[in-house]
Structures are given as structure tokens and as C-alpha cells.
Design a protein around this motif. Structure first.
Motif, mmCIF file in Angstrom:
data_model
loop_
_atom_site.group_PDB
_atom_site.id
_atom_site.type_symbol
_atom_site.label_atom_id
_atom_site.label_comp_id
_atom_site.label_asym_id
_atom_site.label_seq_id
_atom_site.Cartn_x
_atom_site.Cartn_y
_atom_site.Cartn_z
ATOM 1 N N GLU A 42 29.132 43.188 30.297
ATOM 2 C CA GLU A 42 28.198 42.721 31.089
ATOM 3 C C GLU A 42 29.450 42.372 33.349
ATOM 4 N N HIS A 43 28.014 42.463 33.745
ATOM 5 C CA HIS A 43 29.103 42.720 35.472
ATOM 6 C C HIS A 43 29.987 41.072 35.483
ATOM 7 N N PRO A 44 30.137 41.060 36.192
ATOM 8 C CA PRO A 44 31.128 39.784 36.412
ATOM 9 C C PRO A 44 30.362 39.240 37.740
ATOM 10 N N HIS A 45 30.655 38.103 37.401
ATOM 11 C CA HIS A 45 30.158 37.115 38.201
ATOM 12 C C HIS A 45 29.969 37.590 39.802
ATOM 13 N N GLU A 46 31.307 37.591 39.764
ATOM 14 C CA GLU A 46 32.180 37.486 41.196
ATOM 15 C C GLU A 46 31.403 39.009 42.288
ATOM 16 N N TRP A 47 31.176 40.020 41.434
ATOM 17 C CA TRP A 47 30.552 41.616 42.018
ATOM 18 C C TRP A 47 28.816 40.501 42.094
ATOM 19 N N PHE A 48 28.174 39.987 41.785
ATOM 20 C CA PHE A 48 26.649 39.520 42.573
ATOM 21 C C PHE A 48 26.975 38.799 43.459
ATOM 22 N N GLU A 49 28.412 38.048 43.011
ATOM 23 C CA GLU A 49 28.552 36.721 44.698
ATOM 24 C C GLU A 49 28.598 38.164 45.708
ATOM 25 N N TYR A 103 20.426 45.003 42.909
ATOM 26 C CA TYR A 103 21.461 45.312 42.557
ATOM 27 C C TYR A 103 22.057 46.225 41.571
#
Length: 135
Positions: A42-49, A103
Motif C-alpha cells: 500500500e502507498h503511504p497516506h502521506e503520498w496521497f496528501e 494518482y
């Protein structure tokens, strides 16, 4: 060559020193945080931010253009991809807008900046190349 298409107008609009400097600053600040991940990770949530920050940056830059043209970012990007697929390889800067609506494209863009496959640290050279192409 100015063919009058939406793809050409978008490319011309995005191809500015101010935009390239802003994009370079963004990439220098955030690209190092990104890494290649396997399909099961999974991609870290920070990347989506960070993606949301990028999306907001591109929205603020492109909204005036899109409103004037009466199209959405998705429509503009689709036309640019079509033009590129039809053999017009000069269109490349629209990919920065494409990364603001997808994304996965954004993640790939950040990896390109991190690894040096893309580099805008000498953004003025990009402008010079475009001027040379139009001569």
C-alpha cells in the motif's frame, strides 16, 4: 508548430517559466519521499496528501485556462494524449496536468523526478528548447 488545437494551446499555456519553477520547487521538496512499491504494498497516506497538494497547485494554475476553453482537465488531458498518440511527440508538458488528475501518473512523475529521469532544475533550458523548435 501551432496547429490551433486544444492540445497546442494547453502545452503553450503550461510552458512558462513561472510554472516550471513552481513545479521544480515542488519536486525538490517532495519527490524524495516517494519510492517504487510492489503490487501488494500500500502507498503511504502521506503520498496521497502530497498528491492533493499537487492537485491544488495545478488547479490554481490551470483553472483560468480550462474555464476560458470551456473544458475540464480530464477533457484537455484526453485530447493531449490523443494528439501525442497520433504522432505529435512535441506535446509533453500536459503530462504534468495529467498527474494532477491521476494518482498513479503522479506517483510515476515523482519517481521520475527522484531518479533524475525528469529534471527541471534548469527550467530556462526547457523554454529555450521550445523556442528552438518553433524556428
Amino acid at each position: 508548430e501551432n496547429d490551433g488545437s486544444l492540445a497546442y494551446r494547453l502545452e503553450d499555456y503550461l510552458m512558462s517559466g513561472g510554472f516550471l519553477m513552481e513545479l521544480n520547487t515542488f519536486a525538490q521538496r517532495y519527490a524524495a519521499k516517494f519510492e517504487e512499491l510492489g503490487p501488494d504494498r500500500e502507498h503511504p497516506h502521506e503520498w496521497f496528501e502530497v498528491f492533493k497538494l499537487y492537485e491544488a497547485m495545478l488547479d490554481s494554475r490551470a483553472n483560468a485556462f480550462l474555464a476560458a476553453e470551456g473544458v475540464t482537465a480530464e477533457q484537455a488531458v484526453a485530447e493531449c494524449f490523443q494528439a501525442k498518440n497520433e504522432g505529435n511527440s512535441k506535446f509533453q508538458y500536459f503530462e504534468y496536468l495529467a498527474a494532477a488528475i491521476d494518482y498513479e501518473k503522479f506517483h510515476a512523475l515523482m519517481l521520475d523526478f527522484k531518479t533524475g529521469r525528469r529534471n527541471l532544475s534548469q527550467w530556462w533550458k526547457c523554454l529555450q528548447l521550445t523556442e528552438d523548435d518553433s524556428d
